[in-house]
Write a protein that holds these residues in place. Structure first.
Motif, PDB file in Angstrom:
ATOM      1  N   TRP A  34       0.911  -1.060  -0.090  1.00  0.00           N
ATOM      2  CA  TRP A  34       0.082  -0.038   0.102  1.00  0.00           C
ATOM      3  C   TRP A  34       0.738   1.275  -0.034  1.00  0.00           C
ATOM      4  O   TRP A  34       0.600   2.166  -0.476  1.00  0.00           O
ATOM      5  N   MET A  35       2.013   1.294   0.675  1.00  0.00           N
ATOM      6  CA  MET A  35       2.877   2.369   0.787  1.00  0.00           C
ATOM      7  C   MET A  35       3.499   2.419  -0.577  1.00  0.00           C
ATOM      8  O   MET A  35       3.544   3.684  -1.116  1.00  0.00           O
ATOM      9  N   ASP A  36       3.893   1.634  -1.125  1.00  0.00           N
ATOM     10  CA  ASP A  36       4.286   1.656  -2.466  1.00  0.00           C
ATOM     11  C   ASP A  36       3.680   2.057  -3.523  1.00  0.00           C
ATOM     12  O   ASP A  36       3.962   2.945  -4.479  1.00  0.00           O
ATOM     13  N   GLU A  37       2.410   1.773  -3.629  1.00  0.00           N
ATOM     14  CA  GLU A  37       1.309   2.238  -4.430  1.00  0.00           C
ATOM     15  C   GLU A  37       1.032   4.025  -4.173  1.00  0.00           C
ATOM     16  O   GLU A  37       1.073   4.852  -5.143  1.00  0.00           O
ATOM     17  N   VAL A  38       0.999   4.180  -2.921  1.00  0.00           N
ATOM     18  CA  VAL A  38       0.619   5.519  -2.765  1.00  0.00           C
ATOM     19  C   VAL A  38       1.781   6.455  -3.071  1.00  0.00           C
ATOM     20  O   VAL A  38       1.559   7.576  -3.566  1.00  0.00           O
ATOM     21  N   GLY A  39       3.230   6.031  -2.704  1.00  0.00           N
ATOM     22  CA  GLY A  39       4.357   6.685  -3.155  1.00  0.00           C
ATOM     23  C   GLY A  39       4.346   6.580  -4.617  1.00  0.00           C
ATOM     24  O   GLY A  39       4.890   7.838  -5.070  1.00  0.00           O
ATOM     25  N   ALA A  40       4.021   5.963  -5.379  1.00  0.00           N
ATOM     26  CA  ALA A  40       4.223   5.903  -6.704  1.00  0.00           C
ATOM     27  C   ALA A  40       3.078   7.044  -7.396  1.00  0.00           C
ATOM     28  O   ALA A  40       3.615   7.764  -8.133  1.00  0.00           O
ATOM     29  N   MET A  41       2.124   7.074  -6.684  1.00  0.00           N
ATOM     30  CA  MET A  41       1.223   8.165  -7.099  1.00  0.00           C
ATOM     31  C   MET A  41       1.765   9.480  -6.895  1.00  0.00           C
ATOM     32  O   MET A  41       1.427  10.370  -7.870  1.00  0.00           O
ATOM     33  N   SER A  42       2.322   9.644  -5.652  1.00  0.00           N
ATOM     34  CA  SER A  42       2.956  10.828  -5.393  1.00  0.00           C
ATOM     35  C   SER A  42       3.931  11.330  -6.376  1.00  0.00           C
ATOM     36  O   SER A  42       4.089  12.403  -6.957  1.00  0.00           O
ATOM     37  N   ALA A  43       4.827  10.099  -6.591  1.00  0.00           N
ATOM     38  CA  ALA A  43       6.054  10.467  -7.687  1.00  0.00           C
ATOM     39  C   ALA A  43       5.453  10.947  -9.017  1.00  0.00           C
ATOM     40  O   ALA A  43       5.925  11.550  -9.699  1.00  0.00           O
ATOM     41  N   MET A  44       4.305  10.193  -9.407  1.00  0.00           N
ATOM     42  CA  MET A  44       3.826  10.501 -10.509  1.00  0.00           C
ATOM     43  C   MET A  44       3.254  11.920 -10.784  1.00  0.00           C
ATOM     44  O   MET A  44       3.171  12.530 -11.857  1.00  0.00           O
ATOM     45  N   LEU A  45       2.452  12.302  -9.644  1.00  0.00           N
ATOM     46  CA  LEU A  45       2.063  13.575  -9.733  1.00  0.00           C
ATOM     47  C   LEU A  45       3.168  14.607  -9.992  1.00  0.00           C
ATOM     48  O   LEU A  45       2.968  15.729 -10.552  1.00  0.00           O
ATOM     49  N   PHE A  46       4.209  14.461  -9.153  1.00  0.00           N
ATOM     50  CA  PHE A  46       5.362  15.379  -9.462  1.00  0.00           C
ATOM     51  C   PHE A  46       5.887  15.211 -10.686  1.00  0.00           C
ATOM     52  O   PHE A  46       6.345  16.324 -11.360  1.00  0.00           O
ATOM     53  N   SER A  47       6.212  14.209 -11.432  1.00  0.00           N
ATOM     54  CA  SER A  47       6.935  13.975 -12.612  1.00  0.00           C
ATOM     55  C   SER A  47       5.972  14.240 -13.835  1.00  0.00           C
ATOM     56  O   SER A  47       6.669  14.761 -14.786  1.00  0.00           O
ATOM     57  N   GLY A  48       4.911  13.848 -13.633  1.00  0.00           N
ATOM     58  CA  GLY A  48       4.224  13.787 -14.931  1.00  0.00           C
ATOM     59  C   GLY A  48       4.380  12.614 -15.726  1.00  0.00           C
ATOM     60  O   GLY A  48       3.982  12.380 -17.003  1.00  0.00           O
ATOM     61  N   GLU A  49       5.270  11.659 -15.080  1.00  0.00           N
ATOM     62  CA  GLU A  49       5.334  10.389 -16.083  1.00  0.00           C
ATOM     63  C   GLU A  49       5.361   9.119 -15.128  1.00  0.00           C
ATOM     64  O   GLU A  49       5.012   9.285 -13.957  1.00  0.00           O
ATOM     65  N   THR A  50       5.212   8.006 -15.627  1.00  0.00           N
ATOM     66  CA  THR A  50       5.013   6.650 -15.214  1.00  0.00           C
ATOM     67  C   THR A  50       6.386   6.704 -14.150  1.00  0.00           C
ATOM     68  O   THR A  50       7.378   6.905 -14.618  1.00  0.00           O
ATOM     69  N   CYS A  51       6.180   5.873 -13.134  1.00  0.00           N
ATOM     70  CA  CYS A  51       7.328   5.924 -12.197  1.00  0.00           C
ATOM     71  C   CYS A  51       7.139   4.538 -11.526  1.00  0.00           C
ATOM     72  O   CYS A  51       6.207   3.917 -11.309  1.00  0.00           O
ATOM     73  N   VAL A  52       8.618   3.833 -11.303  1.00  0.00           N
ATOM     74  CA  VAL A  52       8.897   2.769 -10.961  1.00  0.00           C
ATOM     75  C   VAL A  52       9.783   2.787  -9.696  1.00  0.00           C
ATOM     76  O   VAL A  52      10.470   3.670  -9.282  1.00  0.00           O
ATOM     77  N   THR A  53       9.497   1.824  -8.871  1.00  0.00           N
ATOM     78  CA  THR A  53      10.103   1.752  -7.464  1.00  0.00           C
ATOM     79  C   THR A  53      11.653   1.383  -7.835  1.00  0.00           C
ATOM     80  O   THR A  53      12.011   0.232  -8.569  1.00  0.00           O
ATOM     81  N   ALA A  54      12.600   2.076  -7.269  1.00  0.00           N
ATOM     82  CA  ALA A  54      13.999   1.922  -7.471  1.00  0.00           C
ATOM     83  C   ALA A  54      14.703   1.310  -5.848  1.00  0.00           C
ATOM     84  O   ALA A  54      15.548   0.532  -6.278  1.00  0.00           O
ATOM     85  N   ARG A  55      14.236   1.874  -4.919  1.00  0.00           N
ATOM     86  CA  ARG A  55      14.855   1.433  -3.748  1.00  0.00           C
ATOM     87  C   ARG A  55      13.694   2.014  -2.567  1.00  0.00           C
ATOM     88  O   ARG A  55      13.082   2.750  -2.669  1.00  0.00           O
ATOM     89  N   VAL A  56      14.006   0.975  -1.657  1.00  0.00           N
ATOM     90  CA  VAL A  56      13.081   1.244  -0.394  1.00  0.00           C
ATOM     91  C   VAL A  56      14.012   1.446   0.846  1.00  0.00           C
ATOM     92  O   VAL A  56      14.830   0.545   0.946  1.00  0.00           O
ATOM     93  N   ASN A  57      13.762   2.536   1.483  1.00  0.00           N
ATOM     94  CA  ASN A  57      15.054   2.685   2.729  1.00  0.00           C
ATOM     95  C   ASN A  57      14.358   1.653   3.816  1.00  0.00           C
ATOM     96  O   ASN A  57      13.299   0.841   3.736  1.00  0.00           O
ATOM     97  N   GLN A  58      15.031   1.752   4.730  1.00  0.00           N
ATOM     98  CA  GLN A  58      14.967   0.716   5.973  1.00  0.00           C
ATOM     99  C   GLN A  58      13.382   1.094   6.346  1.00  0.00           C
ATOM    100  O   GLN A  58      12.885   2.432   6.366  1.00  0.00           O
ATOM    101  N   MET A  59      12.499  -0.182   6.801  1.00  0.00           N
ATOM    102  CA  MET A  59      11.272   0.131   6.981  1.00  0.00           C
ATOM    103  C   MET A  59      11.109  -0.734   8.548  1.00  0.00           C
ATOM    104  O   MET A  59      11.258  -1.965   8.331  1.00  0.00           O
ATOM    105  N   ASN A  60      10.678   0.173   9.594  1.00  0.00           N
ATOM    106  CA  ASN A  60      10.430  -0.656  10.751  1.00  0.00           C
ATOM    107  C   ASN A  60       8.913  -0.444  11.111  1.00  0.00           C
ATOM    108  O   ASN A  60       8.270   0.563  10.616  1.00  0.00           O
ATOM    109  N   PHE A  61       8.252  -1.556  11.415  1.00  0.00           N
ATOM    110  CA  PHE A  61       7.261  -1.656  11.969  1.00  0.00           C
ATOM    111  C   PHE A  61       6.980  -1.579  13.268  1.00  0.00           C
ATOM    112  O   PHE A  61       7.356  -2.347  14.121  1.00  0.00           O
TER     113      PHE A  61
END
Length: 148
Positions: A34-61
């Motif tokens: 879910w985080m990846d999908e919402v993050g991609a939406m934000s990146a695409m709003l910014f860039s006006g392009e399709t965006c793909v995930t390249a890296r994920v920082n440390q993730m603590n639950f």
């Protein structure tokens, strides 16, 4: 140029039994998706392009999200490179009845903008034109450098 506030995306996912682990809390893999999908939406709003995930920082639950609660996910772009887009993501557990929220997960994702040939393409410069945007950007840069 795209303003940071234009990249702000907030979304909710209701945690259902099919999203849960054997402890009746959201499975970490679902939260990350879910985080990846919402993050991609934000990146695409910014860039006006399709965006793909390249890296994920440390993730603590830090705490669980129970079945019946929502995962409230906030994402915004805080930095960019030539074709890369950095997005801060925060997930909170939310009880819709009381509107109580508490942070459960935070991470920083990097996306790459791609063109119609699936090749990296340039992104615009990020602008910060309000005190709120400046605060969000500073928090993201500090958090990124502190590894959440």
């Amino acid at each position: 140029m795209t303003n940071l506030m234009e990249t702000l995306v907030e979304n909710r996912e209701m945690v259902q039994p099919n999203h849960a682990n054997m402890l009746d809390t959201a499975h970490g893999g679902n939260v990350m998706k879910w985080m990846d999908e919402v993050g991609a939406m934000s990146a695409m709003l910014f860039s006006g392009e399709t965006c793909v995930t390249a890296r994920v920082n440390q993730m603590n639950f830090e705490r669980p999200i129970r079945v019946g609660d929502t995962a409230y996910i906030t994402a915004y772009v805080y930095d960019s490179g030539t074709s890369s887009v950095k997005v801060r993501l925060i997930t909170e557990r939310e009880d819709l009845r009381t509107r109580e929220r508490e942070k459960t997960t935070e991470s920083y994702f990097v996306y790459v903008a791609i063109d119609e040939h699936k090749e990296p393409t340039t992104v615009p410069d990020l602008t910060v034109s309000s005190e709120e945007a400046d605060r969000l950007r500073r928090e993201a840069l500090e958090g990124e450098n502190g590894n959440c």
